[in-house]
Scaffold this motif. Sequence first.
Motif, short mmCIF file in Angstrom:
data_model
loop_
_atom_site.label_atom_id
_atom_site.label_comp_id
_atom_site.label_asym_id
_atom_site.label_seq_id
_atom_site.Cartn_x
_atom_site.Cartn_y
_atom_site.Cartn_z
N ALA A 141 0.82 -1.21 0.00
CA ALA A 141 0.00 0.00 0.00
C ALA A 141 0.85 1.26 0.00
O ALA A 141 0.39 2.32 -0.40
CB ALA A 141 -0.93 0.00 1.22
N LYS A 142 2.10 1.16 0.44
CA LYS A 142 2.95 2.34 0.54
C LYS A 142 3.43 2.82 -0.83
O LYS A 142 3.77 3.98 -0.99
CB LYS A 142 4.17 2.04 1.42
N HIS A 143 3.47 1.92 -1.80
CA HIS A 143 4.11 2.27 -3.07
C HIS A 143 3.26 1.97 -4.30
O HIS A 143 3.77 2.03 -5.42
CB HIS A 143 5.44 1.50 -3.20
N ASN A 144 1.98 1.66 -4.12
CA ASN A 144 1.19 1.22 -5.24
C ASN A 144 -0.26 1.68 -5.08
O ASN A 144 -0.91 1.35 -4.09
CB ASN A 144 1.28 -0.32 -5.31
N LEU A 145 -0.74 2.46 -6.05
CA LEU A 145 -2.10 3.01 -5.96
C LEU A 145 -3.16 1.93 -5.90
O LEU A 145 -4.15 2.04 -5.17
CB LEU A 145 -2.37 3.92 -7.17
N ASN A 146 -2.97 0.87 -6.67
CA ASN A 146 -3.93 -0.23 -6.68
C ASN A 146 -4.04 -0.86 -5.30
O ASN A 146 -5.13 -1.04 -4.76
CB ASN A 146 -3.49 -1.26 -7.72
N MET A 147 -2.90 -1.19 -4.70
CA MET A 147 -2.90 -1.79 -3.37
C MET A 147 -3.35 -0.78 -2.31
O MET A 147 -3.94 -1.16 -1.30
CB MET A 147 -1.51 -2.33 -3.03
N ARG A 148 -3.07 0.50 -2.55
CA ARG A 148 -3.50 1.52 -1.60
C ARG A 148 -5.03 1.59 -1.55
O ARG A 148 -5.63 1.76 -0.48
CB ARG A 148 -2.93 2.89 -2.00
N ALA A 149 -5.67 1.46 -2.71
CA ALA A 149 -7.13 1.47 -2.74
C ALA A 149 -7.69 0.26 -1.99
O ALA A 149 -8.65 0.37 -1.24
CB ALA A 149 -7.63 1.46 -4.19
N THR A 150 -7.07 -0.91 -2.18
CA THR A 150 -7.50 -2.11 -1.48
C THR A 150 -7.23 -1.98 0.01
O THR A 150 -8.06 -2.37 0.85
CB THR A 150 -6.77 -3.34 -2.04
N TYR A 151 -6.06 -1.44 0.34
CA TYR A 151 -5.70 -1.23 1.75
C TYR A 151 -6.69 -0.29 2.42
O TYR A 151 -7.07 -0.48 3.58
CB TYR A 151 -4.28 -0.64 1.80
N LEU A 152 -7.14 0.73 1.67
CA LEU A 152 -8.13 1.66 2.21
C LEU A 152 -9.44 0.94 2.50
O LEU A 152 -10.10 1.21 3.51
CB LEU A 152 -8.37 2.81 1.22
N HIS A 153 -9.81 0.01 1.64
CA HIS A 153 -11.00 -0.81 1.90
C HIS A 153 -10.86 -1.51 3.26
O HIS A 153 -11.77 -1.47 4.09
CB HIS A 153 -11.15 -1.89 0.82
N ILE A 154 -9.70 -2.14 3.48
CA ILE A 154 -9.49 -2.91 4.70
C ILE A 154 -9.46 -2.00 5.93
O ILE A 154 -10.07 -2.29 6.97
CB ILE A 154 -8.18 -3.71 4.61
N MET A 155 -8.72 -0.89 5.83
CA MET A 155 -8.62 0.02 6.97
C MET A 155 -9.96 0.67 7.29
O MET A 155 -10.27 0.94 8.46
CB MET A 155 -7.56 1.09 6.69
N SER A 156 -10.74 0.93 6.26
CA SER A 156 -12.07 1.51 6.50
C SER A 156 -12.95 0.50 7.23
O SER A 156 -13.78 0.87 8.07
CB SER A 156 -12.72 1.94 5.19
N ASP A 157 -12.76 -0.78 6.92
CA ASP A 157 -13.49 -1.83 7.65
C ASP A 157 -13.06 -1.87 9.11
O ASP A 157 -13.90 -2.07 10.01
CB ASP A 157 -13.23 -3.19 7.01
N ALA A 158 -11.74 -1.72 9.34
CA ALA A 158 -11.26 -1.72 10.72
C ALA A 158 -11.86 -0.54 11.49
O ALA A 158 -12.27 -0.68 12.65
CB ALA A 158 -9.74 -1.64 10.74
N LEU A 159 -11.91 0.62 10.83
CA LEU A 159 -12.51 1.80 11.46
C LEU A 159 -13.99 1.56 11.74
O LEU A 159 -14.51 1.94 12.80
CB LEU A 159 -12.33 3.02 10.55
N SER A 160 -14.66 0.92 10.79
CA SER A 160 -16.08 0.60 10.98
C SER A 160 -16.26 -0.29 12.21
O SER A 160 -17.18 -0.08 13.02
CB SER A 160 -16.63 -0.13 9.76
N SER A 161 -15.37 -1.27 12.36
CA SER A 161 -15.47 -2.18 13.50
C SER A 161 -15.28 -1.44 14.82
O SER A 161 -15.99 -1.71 15.80
CB SER A 161 -14.42 -3.29 13.36
N VAL A 162 -14.32 -0.50 14.83
CA VAL A 162 -14.09 0.29 16.05
C VAL A 162 -15.35 1.09 16.40
O VAL A 162 -15.80 1.13 17.55
CB VAL A 162 -12.89 1.25 15.87
N ALA A 163 -15.92 1.74 15.36
CA ALA A 163 -17.13 2.54 15.58
C ALA A 163 -18.29 1.66 16.05
O ALA A 163 -19.07 2.05 16.92
CB ALA A 163 -17.50 3.27 14.30
N ILE A 164 -18.40 0.46 15.47
CA ILE A 164 -19.48 -0.45 15.85
C ILE A 164 -19.30 -0.93 17.30
O ILE A 164 -20.26 -1.07 18.05
CB ILE A 164 -19.55 -1.65 14.89
N ILE A 165 -18.04 -1.16 17.68
CA ILE A 165 -17.75 -1.56 19.06
C ILE A 165 -18.20 -0.48 20.04
O ILE A 165 -18.86 -0.76 21.04
CB ILE A 165 -16.24 -1.86 19.23
N VAL A 166 -17.83 0.77 19.73
CA VAL A 166 -18.25 1.89 20.57
C VAL A 166 -19.77 1.97 20.62
O VAL A 166 -20.38 2.16 21.70
CB VAL A 166 -17.65 3.22 20.06
#
Length: 303
Positions: A141-166
Motif C-alpha cells: 500500500a505504501k508504493h502502489n495506488l492499486n494496493m493503496r485502494a484495497t488497503y483503504l477498503h481494509i482500513m475503513s473496515d477496521a474503522l467501521s469495527s471500532v465505531a461499531i464496538i463503541v
Amino acid sequence: MAEKEPERNVMSGQRFFYVTILNVAITIAEFIGGALSGSLSLISDAFHNLGDSFSIVFSYGAHKISQKRQNERNTFGYKRAEIIAAFLNAIALCLICLFLMVEAVKRISHPESINGSLMLAVAVVGLIANFVSAFLLNAGAKHNLNMRATYLHIMSDALSSVAIIVGGILIDIFGWVWIDPVVTILVAVYIFYESIPIIRQTNRILMQGAPVIDYQAIKHDLLQINGILGVHHVHAWSIDEHNVIFSAHVNLHDMKISEAQQIYSQIDDLMEKKYHMCHVTIQAETTRGEGEDMIYDRGNDIP
C-alpha cells in the motif's frame, strides 16, 4: 530514472489467499450477526466486506496483468491495469458509502431494537481480522495506488469495527439504538472522503495527465545544454504513479546525426536524473517550430 517500486511483488499469492479468506469469513459473520442483533451498522459493514473480497481479487488480478511485458499490442506495457483497478475500486467504495448513508437516515427515522452485546462481539472479531488483513497488505500500500485502494477498503473496515464496538457499548449501557445508524453515517462519510484523492489521482493518470512539473525550469535547463537553441511542443504524461513519459521538440544548429546524438545523451541524463522521467523522446529541428509555445495548443489535443 523514475522512482522504482521498492516491492514489485506487493501482494504474493499466499497473502492474497489469506486476506480473501479473512474477508469472506468476516462477511459471513457480520451478515449473520447483523441479522440476529438487528444492527444496520453490522449489516452495512458486511456489504462493505463483501465488496472488499471482490476488490482484493480484482486488485490481485490487475497486479498480475501489470507485470506482463510490453508487446506490439501494448508498447507501454500493462501498468495501467492497476490504475484502472484502483479507480474502479475507489468508485465502488463511494457508491457503497452513499447507499449506506441513505439506509442509515431511514433507520434514524424508524429505529429498531438492537442486541448490543451480540453486535459488540461480532465487531470485535471483525476488528481483529481486519487488522490482520491490513498488516498483510501494508507493504504494498505504501508504493502502489492499486494496493493503496484495497488497503483503504481494509482500513475503513477496521474503522467501521471500532465505531461499531463503541456503538455496541453505548447501546448496551444506555440503550441508545440511534447510535447505530449515526455510526454508519460517520464511517461512510470518512471512507468517502478518503476515497476521493484516489479517484482524482487515478483519473488524472487515465486522462494522460502529467505530475506537477515546472515546465519553465525544464526549458531553462535544456537551453543550458550547448547546441540547443529552442524548446517547444513539450508533452509529459503518466503511465502509472511511478513512470512518466516526456517528449519535446528542440531546435539545433544544422549538424550531423552523430553530433545531435551527443546532445540527446545530455538531455536524457538531465531529464532522468533531475526530473525522474522514465522515457524521453526528442525530435530535433533546425528552424521548424521556432518561436512556438512550449505547450502546443491550437485547439487540438494532439498536434
